[in-house]
Design an enzyme around this catalytic site. Structure first.
Site, PDB file in Angstrom:
ATOM      1  N   HIS A  65       0.783  -1.260  -0.096  1.00 43.56           N
ATOM      2  CA  HIS A  65      -0.165  -0.110  -0.054  1.00 43.56           C
ATOM      3  C   HIS A  65       0.695   1.229   0.043  1.00 43.56           C
ATOM      4  O   HIS A  65       1.341   1.629   1.127  1.00 43.56           O
ATOM      5  CB  HIS A  65      -0.843  -0.095   1.251  1.00 43.56           C
ATOM      6  CG  HIS A  65      -1.926   0.854   1.311  1.00 43.56           C
ATOM      7  ND1 HIS A  65      -3.347   0.447   1.625  1.00 43.56           N
ATOM      8  CD2 HIS A  65      -2.231   2.251   0.919  1.00 43.56           C
ATOM      9  CE1 HIS A  65      -4.123   1.471   1.458  1.00 43.56           C
ATOM     10  NE2 HIS A  65      -3.454   2.446   0.890  1.00 43.56           N
ATOM     11  N   HIS A 184     -10.675   0.075   1.002  1.00 41.36           N
ATOM     12  CA  HIS A 184     -10.672   1.153   2.006  1.00 41.36           C
ATOM     13  C   HIS A 184     -11.941   1.092   2.608  1.00 41.36           C
ATOM     14  O   HIS A 184     -12.923   1.448   2.107  1.00 41.36           O
ATOM     15  CB  HIS A 184     -10.313   2.565   1.134  1.00 41.36           C
ATOM     16  CG  HIS A 184     -10.484   3.658   2.262  1.00 41.36           C
ATOM     17  ND1 HIS A 184      -9.284   4.275   2.281  1.00 41.36           N
ATOM     18  CD2 HIS A 184     -11.419   4.135   2.904  1.00 41.36           C
ATOM     19  CE1 HIS A 184      -9.503   5.325   3.299  1.00 41.36           C
ATOM     20  NE2 HIS A 184     -10.637   5.297   3.645  1.00 41.36           N
ATOM     21  N   ASP A 308       0.812   2.681   3.762  1.00 36.35           N
ATOM     22  CA  ASP A 308       0.053   3.654   3.280  1.00 36.35           C
ATOM     23  C   ASP A 308       0.814   4.998   3.106  1.00 36.35           C
ATOM     24  O   ASP A 308       0.378   6.153   3.352  1.00 36.35           O
ATOM     25  CB  ASP A 308      -1.099   3.878   4.133  1.00 36.35           C
ATOM     26  CG  ASP A 308      -2.076   4.771   3.673  1.00 36.35           C
ATOM     27  OD1 ASP A 308      -2.201   5.171   2.467  1.00 36.35           O
ATOM     28  OD2 ASP A 308      -3.274   5.190   4.368  1.00 36.35           O
TER      29      ASP A 308
HETATM   30 ZN   LIG Z   1      -7.119   4.196   1.881  1.00 37.08          ZN
END
Ligand SMILES: [Zn+2]
Length: 439
Positions: A65, A184, A308
């Protein structure tokens, strides 16, 4: 770069997270692959030797990610700078999320993005295809075409699917095509306008909050969307709440899930000191949520750590807590923050922690990386788990400086990165040329 020469890594602690193998010895690389593992391996003529005494040799880290921002937002990050940051942090494979402009929503766009990756990436990059056309959140893309164009997975990250019908159809298609859907999990009807965790601190600071229920409701919808046999082809991105952990515990034969290093190390209190540099979506939450996530990784409910990585410019982040965009950079602190949280605090062993950063993410997307086996790709990380360093965001290879970890003293120093059998980074310096043939 020409065909890589042979390399001999000598006298390291060799950890193969997937198999649990953990031994001292040498590792020989030839033709881009691991050629031998053993004790006192002979040095072939012309082979370069890397001394790994006191260091760990393991598969290069794999991140499911990251946001590389290219194409479309190159002032935040590029494929070149983002993958440099990845290597600097110990990663040899990253998966790029699809919220770019244009989006990887067609075979043609995926092809163009992959061509750019092959021209400028410093590590392997998997392209995660967009779930909807131009990320419009209305029309599902042609998942089969995206798979055939080489996408590693499909995701609605940053542009969440809105309806149960879309979620059901997305899972059905992924199951049929052997793809993983990376979700998500956010119910926007509940999160609308929330810039941080909804609680005493958001009220004190006078900014709108985002309740944990936003994550739980979305997960409930995903659970409802799956009625097929077997496991859902679903991977939950950046899990952030204790309630989300509980839901996954109850969901028998449920999805896989990842959390990010910052949710394991920080709470919303970090916003007091770091403001917008501690603002991300989902937000940092409470100490109880953080403890639940540490326990969930220990128990295997959450099997994967992913960064992320979400760079923004300093100007954008200067807009303040209420108005700055969501996201922090993570590639260059992930290994160290994860070691601090999971090894030092939660008491997991080093091989157990490395599973979450190597073999587990690789296996989830059926990648051949994440293994320390003879014949496996020679994508390797050599690091000193006992080395300490102080984070200085100015030294990042990423264009982003938006991190709440700046100034922190952390464990784990990266010595050498090998990708496809070539040394890409060693002792503070990058190779003069990018490795070729990785992508
Ligand atoms: Zn996200």
């Amino acid at each position: 770069m020409a065909q890589s020469a042979d390399l001999l890594i000598r006298s390291g602690r060799l950890i193969c997270p997937g198999t649990g193998r953990d031994l001292s010895g040498d590792l020989l690389i030839s033709g881009g692959r691991i050629a031998a593992i053993g004790d006192g391996l002979p040095r072939a003529d012309g082979a370069q030797v890397i001394d790994a005494v006191g260091k760990v040799v393991c598969p290069g880290l794999v991140d499911l990610h990251v946001h590389l921002r290219e194409p479309g937002a190159e002032k935040k990050e590029t494929i070149e700078s983002g993958t440099r940051a990845a290597v600097h942090g110990g990663f040899t494979t990253v998966c790029a999320m699809p919220n770019t402009t244009p989006a990887p929503d067609s075979a043609r766009n995926v092809g163009e993005i992959r061509a750019q990756i092959s021209q400028s990436a410093w590590c392997r990059v998997g392209v995660v295809g967009a779930a909807t056309r131009a990320n419009d959140r209305e029309t599902l893309t042609d998942f089969a075409a995206l798979r055939d164009a080489g996408c590693a997975a499909i995701s609605d990250d940053a542009f969440m699917l809105r309806t149960l019908a879309q979620r059901r159809e997305a899972l059905r298609r992924c199951a049929e095509l052997g793809l993983v859907f990376i979700a998500h999990a956010e119910d926007e009807a509940l999160s609308a306008g929330g810039v941080m965790h909804d609680g005493a601190l958001s009220r004190e600071l006078g900014v709108p909050g985002q309740h944990p229920e936003t994550e739980v409701r979305a997960l409930e919808q995903w659970r409802e969307a799956w009625d097929g046999p077997g496991l859902p082809p679903l991977h939950v991105a950046h899990l952030s709440t204790a309630a989300g952990v509980e839901l996954l515990r109850d969901w028998r034969e449920g999805p896989t899930a990842e959390t990010a290093p910052h949710y394991l190390a920080l709470t919303h209190e970090a916003i007091r000191e770091h403001g917008a540099d501690a603002k991300m979506n989902p937000p940092l939450r409470t100490e109880a949520d953080r403890q639940a996530l540490l326990a969930a990784v220990r128990d295997g409910i959450v099997g994967i750590v992913a960064t992320d990585h979400a760079p923004h410019t300093p100007e954008e982040k200067a807009a303040g807590l209420a108005h700055a965009p969501f996201g922090i950079v993570g590639l260059e602190t992930a290994l160290s923050v994860t070691l601090m949280a999971l090894c030092e605090e939660a008491g997991m062993s080093l091989p157990e922690v490395l599973v979450t950063l190597t073999s587990a993410p690789a296996a989830r997307l059926n990648l051949p990386q994440g293994r320390l086996d003879v014949g496996a790709p020679a994508d390797l990380l050599v690091f000193d788990p006992d080395g300490r360093w102080q984070v200085d965001a100015e030294q990042f290879s990423s264009c982003g400086r938006n991190t709440p970890f700046d100034g922190m003293d952390l464990p784990g120093t990266v010595s050498t990165i090998i990708a496809g059998g070539s040394i890409v980074y060693s002792d503070g310096s990058f190779a003069p040329l990018r490795p070729s043939g990785l992508n």
